[in-house]
Design a protein around this motif. Structure first.
Motif, mmCIF file in Angstrom:
data_model
loop_
_atom_site.group_PDB
_atom_site.id
_atom_site.type_symbol
_atom_site.label_atom_id
_atom_site.label_comp_id
_atom_site.label_asym_id
_atom_site.label_seq_id
_atom_site.Cartn_x
_atom_site.Cartn_y
_atom_site.Cartn_z
ATOM 1 N N GLU A 102 26.246 31.056 42.261
ATOM 2 C CA GLU A 102 24.852 30.410 41.419
ATOM 3 C C GLU A 102 25.443 30.293 39.560
ATOM 4 O OE1 GLU A 102 21.973 33.714 42.611
ATOM 5 O OE2 GLU A 102 21.844 32.393 40.360
ATOM 6 N N SER A 103 25.040 29.119 39.775
ATOM 7 C CA SER A 103 25.311 28.639 37.994
ATOM 8 C C SER A 103 24.440 29.935 37.259
ATOM 9 C CB SER A 103 24.750 27.415 37.733
ATOM 10 O OG SER A 103 23.707 27.190 38.025
ATOM 11 N N CYS A 104 25.639 30.045 36.216
ATOM 12 C CA CYS A 104 25.572 30.761 35.433
ATOM 13 C C CYS A 104 24.626 30.360 34.060
ATOM 14 C CB CYS A 104 26.664 30.729 34.468
ATOM 15 S SG CYS A 104 26.490 32.367 33.457
ATOM 16 N N LEU A 105 23.303 31.562 33.906
ATOM 17 C CA LEU A 105 21.926 31.431 33.413
ATOM 18 C C LEU A 105 21.980 32.216 31.691
ATOM 19 C CD1 LEU A 105 19.518 31.700 35.862
ATOM 20 C CD2 LEU A 105 19.984 29.768 35.022
ATOM 21 N N ASN A 133 29.718 44.931 36.366
ATOM 22 C CA ASN A 133 28.403 45.381 35.967
ATOM 23 C C ASN A 133 28.335 46.700 37.109
ATOM 24 O OD1 ASN A 133 26.667 43.449 34.810
ATOM 25 N ND2 ASN A 133 26.886 42.329 36.362
ATOM 26 N N VAL A 156 28.748 32.899 38.797
ATOM 27 C CA VAL A 156 28.225 34.373 39.719
ATOM 28 C C VAL A 156 28.435 34.126 41.329
ATOM 29 C CG1 VAL A 156 26.749 35.512 39.579
ATOM 30 C CG2 VAL A 156 26.223 33.519 37.733
ATOM 31 N N LYS A 199 28.035 36.385 43.799
ATOM 32 C CA LYS A 199 26.867 37.007 44.793
ATOM 33 C C LYS A 199 27.400 37.813 46.423
ATOM 34 C CE LYS A 199 23.555 36.801 41.342
ATOM 35 N NZ LYS A 199 21.688 36.238 41.207
ATOM 36 N N VAL A 252 27.763 41.813 42.341
ATOM 37 C CA VAL A 252 27.680 40.500 41.818
ATOM 38 C C VAL A 252 28.655 40.852 40.397
ATOM 39 C CG1 VAL A 252 26.054 38.755 40.251
ATOM 40 C CG2 VAL A 252 25.224 40.011 42.409
ATOM 41 N N MET A 270 16.039 36.111 34.060
ATOM 42 C CA MET A 270 16.728 35.519 33.171
ATOM 43 C C MET A 270 15.605 34.678 32.100
ATOM 44 S SD MET A 270 19.666 35.901 31.563
ATOM 45 C CE MET A 270 21.314 35.904 32.312
ATOM 46 N N VAL A 325 29.979 38.364 37.424
ATOM 47 C CA VAL A 325 30.287 36.906 36.169
ATOM 48 C C VAL A 325 30.731 36.363 35.963
ATOM 49 C CG1 VAL A 325 28.821 35.766 34.438
ATOM 50 C CG2 VAL A 325 27.684 38.098 35.678
ATOM 51 N N ALA A 372 18.574 30.052 39.705
ATOM 52 C CA ALA A 372 19.646 28.885 39.481
ATOM 53 C C ALA A 372 20.130 28.350 40.432
ATOM 54 C CB ALA A 372 20.370 30.333 39.148
ATOM 55 N N LEU A 390 16.979 36.298 38.911
ATOM 56 C CA LEU A 390 18.304 37.044 39.191
ATOM 57 C C LEU A 390 18.008 36.979 40.170
ATOM 58 C CD1 LEU A 390 19.449 37.888 35.301
ATOM 59 C CD2 LEU A 390 19.841 35.303 36.791
ATOM 60 N N GLU A 391 16.628 38.080 40.672
ATOM 61 C CA GLU A 391 17.227 38.680 42.231
ATOM 62 C C GLU A 391 16.064 39.576 42.068
ATOM 63 O OE1 GLU A 391 19.063 42.845 42.251
ATOM 64 O OE2 GLU A 391 18.597 43.045 39.914
ATOM 65 N N LYS A 424 20.635 38.921 49.225
ATOM 66 C CA LYS A 424 19.985 37.824 48.687
ATOM 67 C C LYS A 424 20.493 36.298 48.818
ATOM 68 C CE LYS A 424 22.623 40.619 44.911
ATOM 69 N NZ LYS A 424 21.178 40.432 43.980
ATOM 70 N N LYS A 447 23.331 46.092 32.783
ATOM 71 C CA LYS A 447 24.581 46.400 33.541
ATOM 72 C C LYS A 447 26.207 46.579 33.401
ATOM 73 C CE LYS A 447 21.298 44.476 36.671
ATOM 74 N NZ LYS A 447 20.723 44.002 36.178
HETATM 75 P P1 AMP Z 1 21.033 40.500 40.205
HETATM 76 O O1 AMP Z 1 21.881 42.049 41.306
HETATM 77 O O2 AMP Z 1 21.426 39.705 41.515
HETATM 78 O O3 AMP Z 1 20.489 41.111 39.437
HETATM 79 O O4 AMP Z 1 22.808 40.303 39.344
HETATM 80 C C1 AMP Z 1 23.343 41.226 38.485
HETATM 81 C C2 AMP Z 1 23.886 40.724 37.349
HETATM 82 O O5 AMP Z 1 23.904 39.581 37.126
HETATM 83 C C3 AMP Z 1 22.117 40.080 36.630
HETATM 84 O O6 AMP Z 1 21.785 41.781 35.703
HETATM 85 C C4 AMP Z 1 23.114 39.174 35.142
HETATM 86 O O7 AMP Z 1 23.400 40.163 33.956
HETATM 87 C C5 AMP Z 1 23.806 38.878 35.975
HETATM 88 N N1 AMP Z 1 23.687 37.935 36.755
HETATM 89 C C6 AMP Z 1 23.306 37.555 38.027
HETATM 90 N N2 AMP Z 1 22.854 35.994 38.595
HETATM 91 C C7 AMP Z 1 22.800 35.139 36.992
HETATM 92 C C8 AMP Z 1 23.056 33.923 37.301
HETATM 93 N N3 AMP Z 1 22.931 33.275 37.837
HETATM 94 N N4 AMP Z 1 23.281 33.937 35.950
HETATM 95 C C9 AMP Z 1 23.779 35.069 34.756
HETATM 96 N N5 AMP Z 1 24.069 35.749 34.768
HETATM 97 C C10 AMP Z 1 23.744 36.182 36.006
#
Ligand code: AMP
Ligand code: GLY
Length: 295
Positions: free
Chosen positions: A98-101, A137, A54, A56, A66, A186, A68, A31, A195-196, A16, A127
């Motif tokens: 990470e800042s939360c979106l 998640n 967030v 990760k 991950v 997002m 939140v 983010a 996000l990923e 990541k 998730k």
């Molecule tokens: P990821 O594996 O990075 O996609 O993260 C898993 C889940 O965490 C995502 O599907 C989102 O629901 C949540 N998430 C990840 N990054 C963020 C972010 N910067 N802001 C808000 N929610 C996030």
């Protein structure tokens, strides 16, 4: 014949931190973030964020890496779990903050042969393990696919601001990308943000997406191998599809397995229903659960 990215290109999912720094190098919207190599660094970096934040794990964690965090206490506990108690093993030794979106999430998957792209129907993944977005998640509990979540204008914006710069960036860095490229987005008030990345189709997004595919998947794959993807399109059913995951009790932490499963024929006799097996085993003429996400 094989369709998929090289090992080097697969780092878009495998790290990541690599993915995030790649996005930064190529101006791909995402983010604000910080990288921490050890617990003390992470605590220092945490002071520059406000809750929710967030956390990760850098490496692969089957969707469990991950968190939140609603407040700084939960963030600190997560950092302690990942970096000092090492509950994810080496995957959590380095972390991203990470800042939360906020907004609606979308899984946008394209096939690419390195030249052309073929976007698949859009999907939304849910998730959190329990109803109403409660609990930790997971890899994904529910996904649905419906064209209404992706108006043409948004599709063009995602292709122009995320997909094209990603493919151009990978090629420029000597890792041309081929295969399925999944971006988790997002859709914020300031537009789509990544996000990923995953270097494959998503689970459980793939199930509703393929249920809607009216073209022959094998033909599309062959066209991709021939480098002619730009010339083909895919036909999709206008009807939405939804996939609901049945998981073992205890998932995502520890799952109870070895339970007998019955009723699959009855479920599949309903119109439009297909049962996909994920964590099942067949032993002594019995169908048994054998994993966290089972069906
Ligand atoms: P990821 O594996 O990075 O996609 O993260 C898993 C889940 O965490 C995502 O599907 C989102 O629901 C949540 N998430 C990840 N990054 C963020 C972010 N910067 N802001 C808000 N929610 C996030
Ligand atoms: N459902 C998200 C993933 O496959 O990683």
């Amino acid at each position: 014949a094989i369709i998929g990215p090289t090992r080097a290109a697969a780092r878009l999912e495998g790290s990541k931190i690599f993915a995030k720094q790649f996005m930064q190098r190529h101006g791909i919207p995402t983010a604000k973030f910080a990288v921490a190599e050890n617990f003390e660094d992470a605590i220092r970096a945490l002071a520059t964020f406000s809750a929710p934040v967030v956390i990760k794990a850098d490496g692969l964690a089957a969707g469990k890496g991950v968190v939140v965090a609603r407040d700084l206490e939960e963030a600190e506990k997560t950092l302690d779990d990942f970096m000092r108690r090492k509950i994810l093993g080496p995957a959590g030794e380095r972390v991203l903050l990470e800042s939360c979106l906020s907004g609606e999430e979308m899984s946008f998957i394209v096939m690419t042969d390195g030249r052309g792209i073929l976007p698949l129907a859009p999907a939304q993944d849910h998730k959190a393990v329990f109803d109403n977005d409660q609990g930790p998640n997971t890899g994904g509990m529910v996904a649905y696919s419906d064209d209404s979540i992706l108006p043409d204008e948004l599709r063009q914006e995602i292709v122009a601001t995320v997909i094209e710069p990603t493919l151009a960036g990978m090629a420029a860095e000597g890792m041309p990308y081929q295969g399925f490229l999944y971006v988790g987005l997002m859709i914020t008030e300031d537009g789509p943000k990544v996000l990923e990345y995953n270097v494959r189709m998503g689970d459980p997004e793939t199930q509703p997406i393929v249920m809607r595919l009216r073209s022959d998947l094998c033909e599309i794959l062959m066209t991709s191998l021939e480098g002619q993807l730009a010339a083909v399109g895919a036909r999709w059913s206008p009807n939405p599809a939804v996939c609901v995951v049945l998981a073992s009790e205890g998932y995502p932490a520890k799952s109870k397995t070895g339970r007998e499963i019955t009723g699959i024929d009855a479920a599949e006799s309903l119109g439009g229903v297909k049962v996909f097996h994920a964590g099942t085993a067949f032993r002594d003429r019995q169908l048994l659960s054998s994993g966290g996400r089972v069906l």
